[in-house]
Design a protein around this motif. Structure first.
Motif, PDB file in Angstrom:
ATOM      1  N   TRP A 135       0.798  -1.227   0.000  1.00 28.14           N
ATOM      2  CA  TRP A 135       0.000   0.000   0.000  1.00 28.14           C
ATOM      3  C   TRP A 135       0.833   1.280   0.000  1.00 28.14           C
ATOM      4  O   TRP A 135       0.272   2.371   0.149  1.00 28.14           O
ATOM      5  N   VAL A 136       2.135   1.179  -0.155  1.00 26.37           N
ATOM      6  CA  VAL A 136       2.957   2.388  -0.174  1.00 26.37           C
ATOM      7  C   VAL A 136       2.533   3.262  -1.358  1.00 26.37           C
ATOM      8  O   VAL A 136       2.253   2.764  -2.450  1.00 26.37           O
ATOM      9  N   ASN A 137       2.468   4.580  -1.118  1.00 33.24           N
ATOM     10  CA  ASN A 137       2.010   5.546  -2.125  1.00 33.24           C
ATOM     11  C   ASN A 137       0.560   5.266  -2.540  1.00 33.24           C
ATOM     12  O   ASN A 137       0.229   5.211  -3.727  1.00 33.24           O
ATOM     13  N   SER A 138      -0.297   5.071  -1.558  1.00 31.18           N
ATOM     14  CA  SER A 138      -1.719   4.846  -1.840  1.00 31.18           C
ATOM     15  C   SER A 138      -2.555   5.546  -0.777  1.00 31.18           C
ATOM     16  O   SER A 138      -2.078   5.843   0.322  1.00 31.18           O
ATOM     17  N   TYR A 139      -3.818   5.784  -1.104  1.00 26.21           N
ATOM     18  CA  TYR A 139      -4.723   6.434  -0.145  1.00 26.21           C
ATOM     19  C   TYR A 139      -5.015   5.566   1.080  1.00 26.21           C
ATOM     20  O   TYR A 139      -5.110   6.100   2.185  1.00 26.21           O
ATOM     21  N   LEU A 214       6.426   9.159   5.412  1.00 25.80           N
ATOM     22  CA  LEU A 214       6.957   7.803   5.299  1.00 25.80           C
ATOM     23  C   LEU A 214       6.303   7.008   4.169  1.00 25.80           C
ATOM     24  O   LEU A 214       6.978   6.256   3.467  1.00 25.80           O
ATOM     25  N   VAL A 215       4.985   7.150   4.018  1.00 31.11           N
ATOM     26  CA  VAL A 215       4.264   6.261   3.094  1.00 31.11           C
ATOM     27  C   VAL A 215       3.964   6.900   1.745  1.00 31.11           C
ATOM     28  O   VAL A 215       3.448   6.224   0.856  1.00 31.11           O
ATOM     29  N   ALA A 216       4.267   8.187   1.575  1.00 39.00           N
ATOM     30  CA  ALA A 216       3.981   8.865   0.305  1.00 39.00           C
ATOM     31  C   ALA A 216       5.243   9.557  -0.201  1.00 39.00           C
ATOM     32  O   ALA A 216       5.426  10.746  -0.001  1.00 39.00           O
ATOM     33  N   ASN A 217       6.121   8.781  -0.849  1.00 35.72           N
ATOM     34  CA  ASN A 217       7.329   9.374  -1.405  1.00 35.72           C
ATOM     35  C   ASN A 217       7.182   9.761  -2.863  1.00 35.72           C
ATOM     36  O   ASN A 217       8.089  10.339  -3.460  1.00 35.72           O
ATOM     37  N   ASP A 218       6.046   9.440  -3.455  1.00 37.21           N
ATOM     38  CA  ASP A 218       5.725   9.888  -4.807  1.00 37.21           C
ATOM     39  C   ASP A 218       5.065  11.266  -4.717  1.00 37.21           C
ATOM     40  O   ASP A 218       4.153  11.468  -3.923  1.00 37.21           O
ATOM     41  N   GLN A 219       5.506  12.212  -5.539  1.00 39.83           N
ATOM     42  CA  GLN A 219       4.971  13.571  -5.463  1.00 39.83           C
ATOM     43  C   GLN A 219       3.463  13.625  -5.679  1.00 39.83           C
ATOM     44  O   GLN A 219       2.784  14.455  -5.090  1.00 39.83           O
ATOM     45  N   SER A 220       2.944  12.740  -6.509  1.00 40.76           N
ATOM     46  CA  SER A 220       1.505  12.770  -6.797  1.00 40.76           C
ATOM     47  C   SER A 220       0.666  12.343  -5.604  1.00 40.76           C
ATOM     48  O   SER A 220      -0.533  12.598  -5.565  1.00 40.76           O
ATOM     49  N   MET A 221       1.280  11.697  -4.602  1.00 37.34           N
ATOM     50  CA  MET A 221       0.544  11.241  -3.425  1.00 37.34           C
ATOM     51  C   MET A 221       0.856  12.065  -2.178  1.00 37.34           C
ATOM     52  O   MET A 221       0.331  11.784  -1.110  1.00 37.34           O
ATOM     53  N   MET A 222       1.689  13.067  -2.297  1.00 41.16           N
ATOM     54  CA  MET A 222       2.053  13.879  -1.138  1.00 41.16           C
ATOM     55  C   MET A 222       0.874  14.711  -0.658  1.00 41.16           C
ATOM     56  O   MET A 222       0.008  15.116  -1.445  1.00 41.16           O
ATOM     57  N   THR A 223       0.842  14.978   0.643  1.00 41.29           N
ATOM     58  CA  THR A 223      -0.104  15.929   1.212  1.00 41.29           C
ATOM     59  C   THR A 223       0.618  17.250   1.453  1.00 41.29           C
ATOM     60  O   THR A 223       1.851  17.331   1.388  1.00 41.29           O
ATOM     61  N   LEU A 224      -0.135  18.283   1.767  1.00 45.34           N
ATOM     62  CA  LEU A 224       0.449  19.616   1.878  1.00 45.34           C
ATOM     63  C   LEU A 224       1.537  19.744   2.942  1.00 45.34           C
ATOM     64  O   LEU A 224       2.570  20.371   2.694  1.00 45.34           O
ATOM     65  N   PRO A 225       1.367  19.184   4.161  1.00 45.60           N
ATOM     66  CA  PRO A 225       2.441  19.330   5.156  1.00 45.60           C
ATOM     67  C   PRO A 225       3.771  18.745   4.703  1.00 45.60           C
ATOM     68  O   PRO A 225       4.834  19.228   5.104  1.00 45.60           O
TER      69      PRO A 225
END
Length: 274
Positions: A135-139, A214-225
């Protein structure tokens, strides 16, 4: 006596408005800096207050980043996480408060024990679980770990304990099952507590940094913080572009507050959650 009370009230208002003005200074500074030309000197007050002004920084943010994608990610994660936390916390609190079963006290104490475990202590096993599930880089990785909130169960359980048993008995006489009682009686009565909990969860999810990092290292899955600090590394000598990004990032939270302003005030006043 009346004059004394009047002077005291005036003094309270002066102090309150003074504190509000003091807390608004960083926000005003952020907006002001964001409208200065790129690479402007913003650390000197005289330079900051003199023209020119423009929207170059906002254009740069939109052209050089995925600011709207990050905003959508943050809004989606915060909303789904808030809704899921309210649902499961309410169901768990109702079961512990009103449904008799063996080991109920132990289950409640186990949930309370979760309040004493620091988030950092659960990061490694949670991350290993997410990796094993792929589930890395997933909602799901961004949302699901934050839904289990012991504080939510505690808040709603204390509220449900105060609801009279006569309401449940009357509903049972009318043929309502436990799910119907939870849905038609307990949920409407706990609207204010749910609003307070929703505010807490939404703000916590919106500001969460460690877990999305930790779980969103893809730019398309990043959140604002997680994404906003990348501007400071890309534009180290300039503050206007990072401030423009922060202004755009604060718009959804501001809209959320304006829409639910009454519920926020009622919830904070009732539960004391800040």
């Amino acid at each position: 006596m009346k004059n004394r009370k009047k002077r005291s009230r005036i003094l309270v208002y002066i102090v309150a408005y003074g504190l509000v003005a003091f807390m608004l200074i960083p926000i005003i500074w952020m907006f002001w800096v964001s409208f200065k030309p790129i690479n402007s000197v913003v650390t000197v007050v005289s330079e900051l207050l003199t023209p020119p002004y423009g929207v170059e920084s906002y254009i740069r943010v939109q052209e050089s980043s995925m600011i709207w994608r990050w905003t959508i990610n943050s809004v989606f994660v915060a909303i789904i996480q808030t809704a899921g936390t309210l649902l499961f916390s309410s169901l768990a609190a109702f079961a512990i408060s009103r449904i008799p079963f063996k080991g109920k006290t132990f289950v409640f104490l186990l949930i309370l024990a979760g309040l004493m475990v620091p988030v950092e202590a659960t990061v490694v096993p949670l991350f290993e679980m997410i990796v094993n599930l792929g589930w890395v880089n997933s909602y799901p990785a961004l949302i699901l770990p934050g839904i289990a909130l012991p504080l939510g169960v505690l808040i709603l359980k204390q509220f449900y304990d105060g609801i009279p048993n006569e309401l449940m008995e009357a509903a049972k006489i009318d043929g309502a099952n436990m799910f119907r009682i939870w849905w038609s009686i307990f949920l409407p009565l706990s609207r204010t507590s749910m609003a307070a909990l929703a505010i807490f969860v939404f703000v916590q999810s919106w500001n969460n940094f460690l877990w999305p990092l930790l779980v969103a290292n893809d730019q398309s899955m990043m959140t604002l913080p997680v994404a906003i600090p990348t501007f400071q590394s890309s534009f180290t000598t300039d503050l206007t572009v990072p401030m423009a990004a922060n202004v755009l990032a604060s718009i959804p939270a501001l809209i959320f507050f304006l829409i639910f302003q009454k519920q926020i005030i009622k919830g904070v006043a009732m539960t004391g959650i800040k």
